[in-house]
Scaffold this motif. Sequence first.
Motif, PDB file in Angstrom:
ATOM      1  N   ALA A 184       8.146  -5.143   2.233  1.00 32.26           N
ATOM      2  CA  ALA A 184       8.430  -5.384   3.658  1.00 32.26           C
ATOM      3  C   ALA A 184       7.425  -6.363   4.235  1.00 32.26           C
ATOM      4  O   ALA A 184       6.235  -6.300   3.960  1.00 32.26           O
ATOM      5  CB  ALA A 184       8.389  -4.068   4.423  1.00 32.26           C
ATOM      6  N   GLY A 185       7.929  -7.282   5.054  1.00 34.36           N
ATOM      7  CA  GLY A 185       7.086  -8.284   5.678  1.00 34.36           C
ATOM      8  C   GLY A 185       7.082  -9.591   4.931  1.00 34.36           C
ATOM      9  O   GLY A 185       6.648 -10.614   5.460  1.00 34.36           O
ATOM     10  N   LEU A 186       7.534  -9.588   3.652  1.00 30.97           N
ATOM     11  CA  LEU A 186       7.556 -10.802   2.853  1.00 30.97           C
ATOM     12  C   LEU A 186       8.961 -11.320   2.652  1.00 30.97           C
ATOM     13  O   LEU A 186       9.166 -12.483   2.331  1.00 30.97           O
ATOM     14  CB  LEU A 186       6.898 -10.551   1.487  1.00 30.97           C
TER      15      LEU A 186
ATOM     16  N   ALA B  54       1.377  -6.851  -2.146  1.00 26.53           N
ATOM     17  CA  ALA B  54       2.170  -7.993  -1.694  1.00 26.53           C
ATOM     18  C   ALA B  54       2.515  -8.917  -2.849  1.00 26.53           C
ATOM     19  O   ALA B  54       3.567  -9.561  -2.852  1.00 26.53           O
ATOM     20  CB  ALA B  54       1.397  -8.757  -0.613  1.00 26.53           C
ATOM     21  N   ALA B  55       1.626  -8.950  -3.877  1.00 26.08           N
ATOM     22  CA  ALA B  55       1.870  -9.840  -5.022  1.00 26.08           C
ATOM     23  C   ALA B  55       3.063  -9.395  -5.858  1.00 26.08           C
ATOM     24  O   ALA B  55       3.581 -10.166  -6.669  1.00 26.08           O
ATOM     25  CB  ALA B  55       0.618  -9.921  -5.891  1.00 26.08           C
ATOM     26  N   GLN B  56       3.491  -8.133  -5.693  1.00 29.15           N
ATOM     27  CA  GLN B  56       4.605  -7.627  -6.503  1.00 29.15           C
ATOM     28  C   GLN B  56       5.962  -7.890  -5.854  1.00 29.15           C
ATOM     29  O   GLN B  56       6.984  -7.458  -6.384  1.00 29.15           O
ATOM     30  CB  GLN B  56       4.436  -6.116  -6.730  1.00 29.15           C
ATOM     31  N   HIS B  57       5.960  -8.587  -4.772  1.00 30.71           N
ATOM     32  CA  HIS B  57       7.229  -8.893  -4.113  1.00 30.71           C
ATOM     33  C   HIS B  57       8.148  -9.690  -5.065  1.00 30.71           C
ATOM     34  O   HIS B  57       7.744 -10.687  -5.652  1.00 30.71           O
ATOM     35  CB  HIS B  57       6.974  -9.717  -2.847  1.00 30.71           C
TER      36      HIS B  57
ATOM     37  N   GLY C 160       0.791  -1.221   0.000  1.00 31.16           N
ATOM     38  CA  GLY C 160       0.000   0.000   0.000  1.00 31.16           C
ATOM     39  C   GLY C 160       0.820   1.266   0.000  1.00 31.16           C
ATOM     40  O   GLY C 160       0.274   2.362  -0.193  1.00 31.16           O
ATOM     41  N   GLU C 161       2.120   1.166   0.198  1.00 28.87           N
ATOM     42  CA  GLU C 161       2.978   2.341   0.199  1.00 28.87           C
ATOM     43  C   GLU C 161       3.585   2.577  -1.188  1.00 28.87           C
ATOM     44  O   GLU C 161       3.674   1.668  -2.009  1.00 28.87           O
ATOM     45  CB  GLU C 161       4.113   2.178   1.217  1.00 28.87           C
TER      46      GLU C 161
END
Length: 449
Positions: free
Chosen positions: A403-405, A373-376, A307-308
């Motif tokens: 971040a977080g993944l 998150a899917a773009q990690h 989201g950032e």
Amino acid sequence: MKLPSLLLAVALGSVTTVSAGLAVVECWFVEDAGGGRLAKRPAALLLRQGPGEPPLRSDLDPELYLKVRDPAGALQAAFRRYPPSAPAPHCEMSRYLPFPASVNWASGLTPEHSCPRALDGTWFMVSVSSRVISLSSLLQLQSESQRDSAFITMATAVLTVVTHTPITQIRLGQDALLDLSFAYMPPTPETTASLAPGPPPFGLEWRRQHLGKGHLLLAATPGLGGQMPASRDGAVAFATWDDNEPWGPWTGNGTLWLPSVRPFQEGSYLATIHLPYLQGQVTLELAVQKPPKVSLMPTPLVWAAPGEVPPELLCLVSHFYPPAGLEVEWELRGGPEDSFQKAKGKSWLSALRHHSDGSVSLSAHLQPPPVTAAQHGARYACRVHHPSLPALGRSAQVTLEVAGLSGPSLEDGIGLFLSAFLLLGLLKALGWAAACLSTSKESKEKKAQ
């Protein structure tokens, strides 16, 4: 130099390719039609034929259907190197009138007050241009009384000027070599007998034209005295006859060398060979290029939480030339389903920055949209296209880490910080307690004594 007397001219136009080279050249004969207009008529050069009579060409004026004799062999030698897969060169013919050189430095080539009778008659100039060759040849036509047939005209190639570098692309700062060769055979045996043995003196002239301006780059008259104009830009020419046969034919070299080429030296180059009352000229194009260096920042990772908005991407495109023709594309590779797509977001280019060597640089910017998150693990790429680069261009890329993944999340980072703070406080408290116990023990021992 002993050359076969039956070498036939080759070159120029829409032609049929055979094992011995080009046989027939289709040209356009161009002449003044008055009122500032030019008229064009079809013409052809028969350069080689099998046994029997020349093939009929009822579509041509007999004066424009030429059976060419090439005693120096320069035409055939030039087109023997012509790639079979290359497009047919453009060929034009026009009338030519022998005249003395108009430049003062070449006046010593024509000490006579009038043109020699050996140059009487009808002359044509043949000009050929393509991406692989540029050629000019002066043809002297035989009179009607000397013709073998009523439907074809005999012609002799007297002076031929050739370059195999009509379009040269040189790396900025490197040396350029523009090749030029020429061949000459006096038009009649009587002319040869009246001259001193050996090749005649000649004049070589190189001029450059760029952005509507032209100037003399180099001039030379090997074999003649006199003051020559100073060469410019460090230009050097290999101006010489390659052989010293007493009665010809003769071949020569006028190749030009330009050291450490800069952008201002690109443009059209006109190379002219001056002989007494005869001039042959070809045109060459010199283009300067330098491929860009491409780098992408920040690197190696771009961090963002779901989201950032990730940090702005900066693509440095540095030290390239020419400025025109540069394109920058942003790509997003990987992510959901390992896709490959044009990157979204706001993009813009900076102004050009000029360097002392003539090259330029600029920066391309991309502000990506908020990440998911899917773009990690996806990769942002900056792809640059430029005339000096291959079709796929050149690119640089960075990886997007969410971040977080991968690695600690933001909450994990805060937790680690608090844990480290508490651990540090605990260690300090234990140290204080140990110091107090040690002091108390020493005090009791002193009282006991």
